[in-house]
Structures are given as structure tokens and as C-alpha cells.
Design a protein around this motif. Sequence first.
Motif, PDB file in Angstrom:
ATOM      1  N   THR A 162       9.370   0.080  -1.281  1.00 35.87           N
ATOM      2  CA  THR A 162       9.195   1.315  -2.451  1.00 35.87           C
ATOM      3  C   THR A 162      10.205   2.609  -1.760  1.00 35.87           C
ATOM      4  OG1 THR A 162       7.021   1.743  -2.248  1.00 35.87           O
ATOM      5  CG2 THR A 162       7.624   0.123  -3.806  1.00 35.87           C
ATOM      6  N   ARG A 163       9.763   2.887  -0.711  1.00 38.02           N
ATOM      7  CA  ARG A 163      10.144   3.927   0.220  1.00 38.02           C
ATOM      8  C   ARG A 163      10.983   3.683   1.241  1.00 38.02           C
ATOM      9  NH1 ARG A 163       5.405   8.216   0.241  1.00 38.02           N
ATOM     10  NH2 ARG A 163       7.561   9.913   0.868  1.00 38.02           N
ATOM     11  N   GLY A 164      11.036   3.398   2.538  1.00 36.24           N
ATOM     12  CA  GLY A 164      11.898   2.501   3.001  1.00 36.24           C
ATOM     13  C   GLY A 164      13.695   2.586   2.776  1.00 36.24           C
ATOM     14  N   LYS A 165      14.543   1.838   4.327  1.00 32.15           N
ATOM     15  CA  LYS A 165      15.792   2.520   4.283  1.00 32.15           C
ATOM     16  C   LYS A 165      16.082   0.864   4.460  1.00 32.15           C
ATOM     17  CE  LYS A 165      18.258   6.835   5.248  1.00 32.15           C
ATOM     18  NZ  LYS A 165      16.431   7.258   5.629  1.00 32.15           N
ATOM     19  N   TYR A 166      16.791   0.117   4.706  1.00 36.40           N
ATOM     20  CA  TYR A 166      17.408  -1.209   3.801  1.00 36.40           C
ATOM     21  C   TYR A 166      18.363  -1.125   5.580  1.00 36.40           C
ATOM     22  CZ  TYR A 166      18.588  -5.807   2.668  1.00 36.40           C
ATOM     23  OH  TYR A 166      19.442  -7.313   2.666  1.00 36.40           O
ATOM     24  N   VAL A 220       5.676  -2.465  -6.309  1.00 40.56           N
ATOM     25  CA  VAL A 220       5.365  -1.564  -6.674  1.00 40.56           C
ATOM     26  C   VAL A 220       4.197  -1.331  -5.326  1.00 40.56           C
ATOM     27  CG1 VAL A 220       4.933  -1.128  -9.152  1.00 40.56           C
ATOM     28  CG2 VAL A 220       3.216  -2.435  -7.134  1.00 40.56           C
ATOM     29  N   SER A 221       4.128   0.015  -5.448  1.00 37.77           N
ATOM     30  CA  SER A 221       2.855   0.449  -4.574  1.00 37.77           C
ATOM     31  C   SER A 221       1.739   1.706  -5.275  1.00 37.77           C
ATOM     32  CB  SER A 221       3.439   1.760  -3.616  1.00 37.77           C
ATOM     33  OG  SER A 221       3.972   2.613  -3.930  1.00 37.77           O
ATOM     34  N   TYR A 273      13.442  -4.167   4.960  1.00 40.48           N
ATOM     35  CA  TYR A 273      13.703  -2.560   4.326  1.00 40.48           C
ATOM     36  C   TYR A 273      12.522  -2.536   5.411  1.00 40.48           C
ATOM     37  CZ  TYR A 273      16.245  -2.328  -0.249  1.00 40.48           C
ATOM     38  OH  TYR A 273      17.154  -1.872  -0.785  1.00 40.48           O
ATOM     39  N   THR A 274      12.592  -0.826   5.690  1.00 40.53           N
ATOM     40  CA  THR A 274      11.730  -0.951   6.652  1.00 40.53           C
ATOM     41  C   THR A 274      10.844   0.579   6.864  1.00 40.53           C
ATOM     42  OG1 THR A 274      11.372  -0.509   9.513  1.00 40.53           O
ATOM     43  CG2 THR A 274      14.116  -0.402   8.359  1.00 40.53           C
ATOM     44  N   LEU A 275      10.544   1.062   7.733  1.00 36.78           N
ATOM     45  CA  LEU A 275       9.935   2.034   7.396  1.00 36.78           C
ATOM     46  C   LEU A 275       9.867   3.240   8.971  1.00 36.78           C
ATOM     47  CD1 LEU A 275       6.269   2.364   5.378  1.00 36.78           C
ATOM     48  CD2 LEU A 275       8.772   3.628   5.279  1.00 36.78           C
ATOM     49  N   PRO A 280       0.852  -1.692   0.616  1.00 37.83           N
ATOM     50  CA  PRO A 280      -0.255   0.139  -0.190  1.00 37.83           C
ATOM     51  C   PRO A 280       0.722   1.978   0.187  1.00 37.83           C
ATOM     52  CG  PRO A 280      -0.390  -1.497   2.133  1.00 37.83           C
ATOM     53  CD  PRO A 280       0.720  -2.268   1.071  1.00 37.83           C
ATOM     54  N   SER A 281      -0.064   1.989  -0.610  1.00 35.99           N
ATOM     55  CA  SER A 281       1.186   3.706  -0.923  1.00 35.99           C
ATOM     56  C   SER A 281       0.922   4.390   0.739  1.00 35.99           C
ATOM     57  CB  SER A 281      -0.227   4.579  -1.689  1.00 35.99           C
ATOM     58  OG  SER A 281       0.169   3.877  -2.739  1.00 35.99           O
ATOM     59  N   SER A 282       0.064   3.469   1.687  1.00 35.58           N
ATOM     60  CA  SER A 282      -0.071   4.420   3.112  1.00 35.58           C
ATOM     61  C   SER A 282       1.423   3.643   3.802  1.00 35.58           C
ATOM     62  CB  SER A 282      -0.967   4.049   3.269  1.00 35.58           C
ATOM     63  OG  SER A 282      -1.547   2.942   3.953  1.00 35.58           O
TER      64      SER A 282
END
Length: 455
Positions: free
Chosen positions: A305-309, A363-364, A326-328, A298-300
Motif C-alpha cells: 500500500t505504501r511501498g515502491k515497485y 489494504v493495511s 513492492y518494497t519498503l 500491517p500498517s506498520s
Amino acid sequence: MDKNIPYKTYLEESEMPKQWYNVRADMKNKPAPLLNPKTKKPMTAEELGVVFCDELVKQELNDTDPYIDIPQEIQDFYKMYRPSPLVRAYCLEKALGTPAKIYYKFEGNNTSGSHKLNSAIAQAYYAKKQGLKGVTTETGAGQWGTALSMACAYFGLDCKVFMVKVSYEQKPFRREVMRTYGASVTPSPSETTNVGKKILAEHPGTTGSLGCAISEAVEVAVGTEGYRYVLGSVLNQVLLHQSVIGLESKIAFEKLGVKPDIIIGCAGGGSNLGGLISPFMGEKLRGEADYRFIAVEPSSCPSLTRGKYAYDYCDTGMVCPLSKMYTLGSGFIPSANHAGGLRYHGMSSTLSQLYDDKLMEAVSVEQTSVFEAAQKFARIEGILPAPESSHAIRVAIDEALKCKETGEEKTILFGLTGTGYFDMVAYQKFNDGLMTDYIPTDEDLAKGFAGLPEV
Ligand SMILES: *Cc1c(COP(=O)(O)O)cnc(C)c1O
């Protein structure tokens, strides 16, 4: 309709997998080891054995054996609800007007309504075999808690579930299903644990999170004689058990003489996607075949797709081992989103490594477009999909529409992980036109990243 391809392909019982496949054995770059949160050294089997069942610890640490026998008792239980069908989505293809061939592997044909029973039964079996009295766990949307309750009832184990408070209140029927199978269900955060009390003191009125429920379940497991903690996703052992999904799919495709080009799955902690793609990924890793793999999130809550490894805590209370993924950030709280099973801040370390090695794409997608796909699928293919599964449906449809533009006859496989009968509040929001999308800003994400531990 293709002459040789039926709507549904099942395996004979005698064709069902007798071993799970461990993709780590074929990975050149192994997933990074779990670290002790205090010493920052790799967790030993002894340390993990305090929290997890012994046999599951062995599976967690096993990076070398490609195949692991499925005990006969688990094979027998699988036969009650497996094999799951591989379905050719003829009606969807026709409605889309695509030359693509779309297949889905349907895991919703059991009371838990999802693939989670595949690992729940294995984890309960090993707990029983070790002579334990019971297990503790957390559940968000409720599918994992339900699956584990069913598995524990089968083996006569006690089952203590910490259910994220917002779900506990919003999904009373899920709770009753668990209680029907004999589990005790506590809303989290609760006053029954030290970590729960601490979180409640710091965030009065909080409706809870998965990370917080995990901390409570671990505390109770470690502090209660004869109990261990079990987890429904993220861990290597869970991906291993879920490989039954991919193995069955592969055998079914071989029977049909078909090879998929694109394999798509939704990704929360990564267990269904990891299980679905593992045997195919093994072929890719060994240079025997090539596939495109797509993780959908989910984009939320965009961990891939936007986390850091990076190494991160798996839970809010920081009692669990650190995992490189990969985490937020364990402090990231996703906005209200109806795919409860996809709200975890991190991702399986195995999938994280495969993604980092560019062996898998991600993809998100936004939830309104996910529910559009869900509604379309329900009307055309008949099955009412879980919101989580509908992320995969969205991208399968998008890929099929790309084929329509290019005229390519690609074969697409996606994982239909479950049914959405307990998600009617979400469907109601969508049907009433009240569903919104929230995509976190870079500033929102920066707050989560700021809490990443130094390793
Ligand atoms: C839990 C769940 C998911 C997501 O979990 P993964 O571990 O990422 O597979 C997806 N679909 C359904 C129906 C679920 O219950």
C-alpha cells in the motif's frame, strides 16, 4: 444454516491435487526476473544453483508450465495433515448479523501451526533427491523454521536455522520445538558468519531482522559442502507449492456448488495469499470468471500500500539476487509489531506484478484492530488465530459488515493461515490494554527508499 452446506468440507484423499498450479503461466505480464546483485543481469540457472536446489531453480524460472506434478512422496506426506478443511463460519455470520456467507480455509492443523509445511516438505524433498546433506534457512516468528525442521526430520536432512534474535529470546518454546525435530538453531545476527560479525560491529546490541538472518543462512549454505539455502516465502517456487491451498479450496467449492466473490489473505512475503488465490486468479486471467482479491498487510510494514515497485535487495547483507517487488527498502526496520510473519520489507514478485496490473487490491490494518478481530474470532469460532492470520479475519469481518449495510449476500473466502499458541505475549499485551499502533511517517519510509539500488 444452508441445507446443503456443512460446517466443514473436506476432500477425499483421491480428490486431493496431484499437480501444483503455476499462475505465472497465465500471466500476460510476467514477474520481472531475479537479477545478479553484481552484474545486474538476470540470474542464470547455474548462478541460482549455487544457492538453491536444482529442481527448485527450475521451478523458480518456469514461467510457462501451468501445472507441475507433485511427486508421490510429497503427496503422501500431504496426506498426513491434508486436506485442510474449508469451514463455513456460520457462528461468525450470525454474530455479525450479516447476509454475507463467510468461509475460511484452515491451515493450522499441523505442528508447525501454519501453512508453511506445504512448501517445507517440497523443498526438503528436492534437497534430499539431489543427495544434499542439509539445508540452511532463517526464521522470524518461528513457524517456517518449525515447518522446515519437521520436513528435514522426515527426510533425514540436517537443518540449520538462523532465528531472528528477538524471537529467539522471546519465543524459547518455538526454538525447543525445532530442536526436538533435530534442527540446530542460532540466534541472528551471530558471530558464526562474516556477515553476522559485520552487522554486529555496525549495530551493536541489534535484535536482528529477517533480512539479516537470510544473509547469514545464505553465507553458510554457499560455504558448506552439500548444503543449499531454502526460503519460506516470497519466491515463485514457494507460491507454487502453496497453490495446494487454493486448489483444495476450489475443488471443495465446486463440490458445494458455490463460487466465492471475494478472496482475502494476509500478506507477509505473499506465499499463503499467492497460493490461496492462484487457481482463482488463473480463471480471472483466462477470462473465465471474476473475483475480488484482497491482500491485507500491517500498517506498520505496508509494502504494497505504501511501498515502491522497484528492484531491491532481498536481504540486509545484499548477498541475495535482486528482486523487482513492492518494497519498503531492505534497510527498512518495521516498528515492534506482533505479527512476526508479516514484517518482511518486500513482497513476492508475482503478487507485486498482479497488484501493479490492478488484478488484486491491498489494504493495511492496525494491530489493535487486528487483535480485536482475533479475540472476536476466538470467542465465536473457537480457533485461537495467529496474529498474521488475524489480518485476514479483520478484513473479512469488515467486508461482511459492508454487506450488512448494503444487504448483499456476498460469498467471502479468507485464508486462516495458522494458530497463535506461541503468540501469547502479544495476546497478553492486548488483553492488558497495552498494545499500541505505530504507522511509519513518510520520512520513516523515505529512509528505506533511499537505500534502493540503481538498476
Ligand atoms: C509466515 C506466516 C504468514 C505470512 O507469510 P506469507 O508468506 O505472506 O504467507 C502468515 N500467517 C502465518 C501463520 C505464518 O506463519
